[in-house]
Design a protein around this motif. Structure first.
Motif, PDB file in Angstrom:
ATOM      1  N   VAL A   1       0.846  -1.203   0.000  1.00 12.79           N
ATOM      2  CA  VAL A   1       0.000   0.000   0.000  1.00 12.79           C
ATOM      3  C   VAL A   1       0.879   1.251   0.000  1.00 12.79           C
ATOM      4  CG1 VAL A   1      -2.018  -1.074   1.037  1.00 12.79           C
ATOM      5  CG2 VAL A   1      -0.261  -0.143   2.520  1.00 12.79           C
ATOM      6  N   GLN A   2       2.104   1.103  -0.504  1.00 15.74           N
ATOM      7  CA  GLN A   2       3.048   2.197  -0.682  1.00 15.74           C
ATOM      8  C   GLN A   2       3.421   2.894   0.621  1.00 15.74           C
ATOM      9  OE1 GLN A   2       2.266   4.609  -4.100  1.00 15.74           O
ATOM     10  NE2 GLN A   2       2.103   2.816  -5.395  1.00 15.74           N
ATOM     11  N   ASP A   3       3.484   2.113   1.703  1.00 17.16           N
ATOM     12  CA  ASP A   3       3.962   2.663   2.966  1.00 17.16           C
ATOM     13  C   ASP A   3       5.382   2.132   3.177  1.00 17.16           C
ATOM     14  OD1 ASP A   3       4.560   3.382   5.504  1.00 17.16           O
ATOM     15  OD2 ASP A   3       2.993   2.194   6.476  1.00 17.16           O
TER      16      ASP A   3
ATOM     17  N   LEU B   1      12.418   5.782  -3.525  1.00 19.07           N
ATOM     18  CA  LEU B   1      10.958   5.852  -3.676  1.00 19.07           C
ATOM     19  C   LEU B   1      10.361   6.929  -2.766  1.00 19.07           C
ATOM     20  CD1 LEU B   1       9.948   2.109  -3.933  1.00 19.07           C
ATOM     21  CD2 LEU B   1       9.474   3.880  -5.605  1.00 19.07           C
ATOM     22  N   GLN B   2      10.906   7.006  -1.544  1.00 19.89           N
ATOM     23  CA  GLN B   2      10.411   8.010  -0.599  1.00 19.89           C
ATOM     24  C   GLN B   2      10.650   9.417  -1.172  1.00 19.89           C
ATOM     25  OE1 GLN B   2       8.357   7.749   1.780  1.00 19.89           O
ATOM     26  NE2 GLN B   2       9.404   7.690   3.752  1.00 19.89           N
ATOM     27  N   PHE B   3      11.840   9.623  -1.741  1.00 12.72           N
ATOM     28  CA  PHE B   3      12.204  10.921  -2.306  1.00 12.72           C
ATOM     29  C   PHE B   3      11.310  11.256  -3.494  1.00 12.72           C
ATOM     30  CE2 PHE B   3      14.684  13.393  -5.380  1.00 12.72           C
ATOM     31  CZ  PHE B   3      15.033  14.495  -4.623  1.00 12.72           C
ATOM     32  N   VAL B   4      11.105  10.254  -4.359  1.00 13.22           N
ATOM     33  CA  VAL B   4      10.261  10.482  -5.533  1.00 13.22           C
ATOM     34  C   VAL B   4       8.837  10.851  -5.096  1.00 13.22           C
ATOM     35  CG1 VAL B   4       9.206   9.364  -7.540  1.00 13.22           C
ATOM     36  CG2 VAL B   4      11.618   9.031  -7.071  1.00 13.22           C
ATOM     37  N   GLY B   5       8.392  10.237  -4.001  1.00 11.15           N
ATOM     38  CA  GLY B   5       7.073  10.558  -3.459  1.00 11.15           C
ATOM     39  C   GLY B   5       6.975  12.030  -3.090  1.00 11.15           C
ATOM     40  N   LEU B   6       8.084  12.584  -2.564  1.00 12.18           N
ATOM     41  CA  LEU B   6       8.077  13.999  -2.170  1.00 12.18           C
ATOM     42  C   LEU B   6       8.077  14.912  -3.399  1.00 12.18           C
ATOM     43  CD1 LEU B   6      10.637  13.905   0.794  1.00 12.18           C
ATOM     44  CD2 LEU B   6       8.172  14.235   0.937  1.00 12.18           C
TER      45      LEU B   6
ATOM     46  N   PRO C   1       4.810   2.730 -11.942  1.00 20.56           N
ATOM     47  CA  PRO C   1       4.252   1.922 -10.844  1.00 20.56           C
ATOM     48  C   PRO C   1       4.970   0.578 -10.667  1.00 20.56           C
ATOM     49  CG  PRO C   1       2.669   2.163 -12.649  1.00 20.56           C
ATOM     50  CD  PRO C   1       3.810   3.069 -12.956  1.00 20.56           C
ATOM     51  N   ASN C   2       5.661   0.141 -11.725  1.00 21.97           N
ATOM     52  CA  ASN C   2       6.395  -1.129 -11.605  1.00 21.97           C
ATOM     53  C   ASN C   2       7.499  -1.071 -10.560  1.00 21.97           C
ATOM     54  OD1 ASN C   2       5.006  -2.691 -13.369  1.00 21.97           O
ATOM     55  ND2 ASN C   2       6.162  -1.968 -15.148  1.00 21.97           N
ATOM     56  N   LEU C   3       7.951   0.162 -10.257  1.00 18.86           N
ATOM     57  CA  LEU C   3       8.997   0.290  -9.238  1.00 18.86           C
ATOM     58  C   LEU C   3       8.497  -0.233  -7.889  1.00 18.86           C
ATOM     59  CD1 LEU C   3      10.545   3.771 -10.087  1.00 18.86           C
ATOM     60  CD2 LEU C   3      11.562   1.520 -10.413  1.00 18.86           C
ATOM     61  N   TRP C   4       7.200  -0.120  -7.666  1.00 15.08           N
ATOM     62  CA  TRP C   4       6.628  -0.631  -6.408  1.00 15.08           C
ATOM     63  C   TRP C   4       6.567  -2.138  -6.404  1.00 15.08           C
ATOM     64  CZ3 TRP C   4       6.155   2.045  -2.094  1.00 15.08           C
ATOM     65  CH2 TRP C   4       6.193   3.436  -2.180  1.00 15.08           C
ATOM     66  N   VAL C   5       6.317  -2.706  -7.578  1.00 15.18           N
ATOM     67  CA  VAL C   5       6.337  -4.172  -7.675  1.00 15.18           C
ATOM     68  C   VAL C   5       7.765  -4.654  -7.444  1.00 15.18           C
ATOM     69  CG1 VAL C   5       5.863  -6.127  -9.186  1.00 15.18           C
ATOM     70  CG2 VAL C   5       4.461  -4.057  -9.353  1.00 15.18           C
ATOM     71  N   GLU C   6       8.701  -3.913  -8.061  1.00 12.29           N
ATOM     72  CA  GLU C   6      10.106  -4.312  -7.958  1.00 12.29           C
ATOM     73  C   GLU C   6      10.590  -4.253  -6.512  1.00 12.29           C
ATOM     74  OE1 GLU C   6      12.867  -1.705  -9.991  1.00 12.29           O
ATOM     75  OE2 GLU C   6      14.469  -2.642  -8.830  1.00 12.29           O
ATOM     76  N   ILE C   7      10.161  -3.219  -5.799  1.00  9.63           N
ATOM     77  CA  ILE C   7      10.688  -3.061  -4.434  1.00  9.63           C
ATOM     78  C   ILE C   7      10.218  -4.223  -3.547  1.00  9.63           C
ATOM     79  CG2 ILE C   7       8.882  -1.603  -3.370  1.00  9.63           C
ATOM     80  CD1 ILE C   7      12.617  -1.031  -2.973  1.00  9.63           C
ATOM     81  N   CYS C   8       8.992  -4.699  -3.764  1.00 15.17           N
ATOM     82  CA  CYS C   8       8.501  -5.850  -2.984  1.00 15.17           C
ATOM     83  C   CYS C   8       9.388  -7.064  -3.271  1.00 15.17           C
ATOM     84  CB  CYS C   8       7.065  -6.182  -3.360  1.00 15.17           C
ATOM     85  SG  CYS C   8       5.898  -4.935  -2.847  1.00 15.17           S
TER      86      CYS C   8
END
Ligand SMILES: [Zn+2]
Length: 392
Positions: free
Chosen positions: A166-168, A197-202, A257-264
């Motif tokens: 959930v992107q936390d 990812l945290q930085f990109v979120g900002l 959004p694939n970066l989130w899949v990759e991080i998991c």
């Protein structure tokens, strides 16, 4: 696959017929219900001392007959459906092998020790999948001790993974920070990727969070400069595009959004390596390998039965044919003896001769006469007792 398609075609036929019958039945029933309802209303509206005229009696009789006929027709339709449904069952019987017993060995799972081991593996699988309640129930019923189920590492990993989904990033960052040294030792870039990812979120939020993004970069990126200088440069470049938004910039790939899949994926791999766990559940690896191997095993079994050589299957700890499970199914090196052209096993391990050539123990025994052995390759004469067991 072809078998699945054939069964699916039968199922489609049933569904089509089901749909047609259901449509037809509800239409017919609705008509009849309306008709009866109207008759009932007319009867109710009639004065209490009214006697039915012959015409009215005829209408009522007709209505009764119509109901009887419709019910009969619907029952026939329903009966016909049975044969279509039973065809599905027959298609399954025809296309799938029901009896796999011939490819398994009964002794593999028998005995209390092995049953316990099996329960342990199943239990571990459920813990891995985050199905804690099922795992605990199984552990209780099978009488597994807490440490046998290996619950602890998985419940923590699953919690972190759920948050990542959930992107936390919080729990994952905390975990990566706590295990920083071990992660670096295995050359993991997990922590950097989380911070990225945290930085990109900002920066995604635009100029309003510019100061926050700069501050974040200053606090967290210096420690990664050595290994990830190019990536950090590119992350800093995003700051130029804050006013117009990252989406319309050359850096929009950072929002993929694939970066989130990759991080998991990266998290699961790195955390499992660090904790000494296999990335994939041993149970799913076994089952997948089994499914891949099954068709070939069934084929060879049939051939062996036809030629009446069934005995050689059960006698050994290995399969009568080689089955390729693909690159993912290879876990360790294997050694095939160049003399006997057989894969080495525990009972027939590879041995290294004095000259450095490696052959299997069986080959060594066959080639040596007394305490003399001539290497089949170089050919140095030596004492077979000098050969050393090689471990891969
Ligand atoms: Zn040699």
């Amino acid at each position: 696959m072809e078998a699945c398609n054939t069964v699916e075609r039968e199922v489609d036929k049933v569904l089509l017929k089901f749909g047609a019958i259901s449509d037809h039945a509800s239409r017919v029933l609705l008509d009849i219900i309306n008709h009866i309802f109207n008759l009932k209303k007319e009867l109710e509206d009639a004065p209490t001392d009214h006697e039915l005229t012959p015409g009215q009696i005829h209408i009522l009789k007709q209505a009764i007959n119509k109901v009887r006929e419709t019910v009969q027709l619907l029952a026939t339709d329903h009966r016909e459906l049975h044969s279509t449904v039973s065809k599905v069952g027959k298609a399954i019987d025809r296309n799938f092998v029901a009896d796999f017993a011939s490819t398994s060995r009964e002794d593999v799972f028998s005995g209390p020790e092995k049953v316990q081991l099996l329960n342990q593996v199943i239990c571990q699988h459920f813990y891995r999948q985050g199905m804690l309640d099922i795992a605990e129930e199984l552990a209780k019923e099978a009488g597994l001790k807490a440490e046998e189920g290996n619950k602890e590492p998985f419940s923590e990993l699953n919690k972190i993974l759920d948050c990542l989904k959930v992107q936390d990033l919080g729990p994952a960052l905390e975990w990566a920070c706590a295990h920083r040294e071990s992660l670096l030792a295995q050359n993991s870039s997990l922590e950097f990727k989380l911070h990225r990812l945290q930085f990109v979120g900002l920066v995604r939020d635009g100029p309003s969070r510019q100061a926050e993004a700069v501050q974040y970069a200053r606090t967290h990126f210096p420690q990664f400069v050595q290994r990830h200088d190019k990536e950090i440069q590119s992350l800093m470049g995003t700051l130029l595009y804050l006013p117009q938004g990252i989406k319309q910039s050359p850096y929009n790939h950072l929002l993929d959004p694939n970066l989130w899949v990759e991080i998991c994926d990266v998290f699961t791999r790195d955390a499992c390596t660090l904790l000494g766990l296999s990335v994939d559940s041993p149970l799913s690896v076994c089952i997948n390998s089994g499914c891949t191997a099954l068709p070939a095993l069934l084929n060879i079994k049939q051939v062996m039965q036809q030629r009446q050589v069934t005995g050689i299957w059960n006698g050994k700890d290995e399969l009568p044919i080689e089955i390729d499970l693909g690159a993912e199914g290879r876990y360790h090196s294997v050694f095939a003896c160049p003399i006997l052209r057989q894969q080495c096993s525990e009972s027939n391990p590879p041995v290294r001769l004095v000259c450095g050539h490696v052959i299997s123990r069986d080959a060594l025994n066959k080639l040596s006469s007394g305490n003399k052995l001539k290497c089949p390759y170089c050919p140095v004469e030596q004492n077979p007792a000098d050969a050393r067991h090689v471990y891969f």
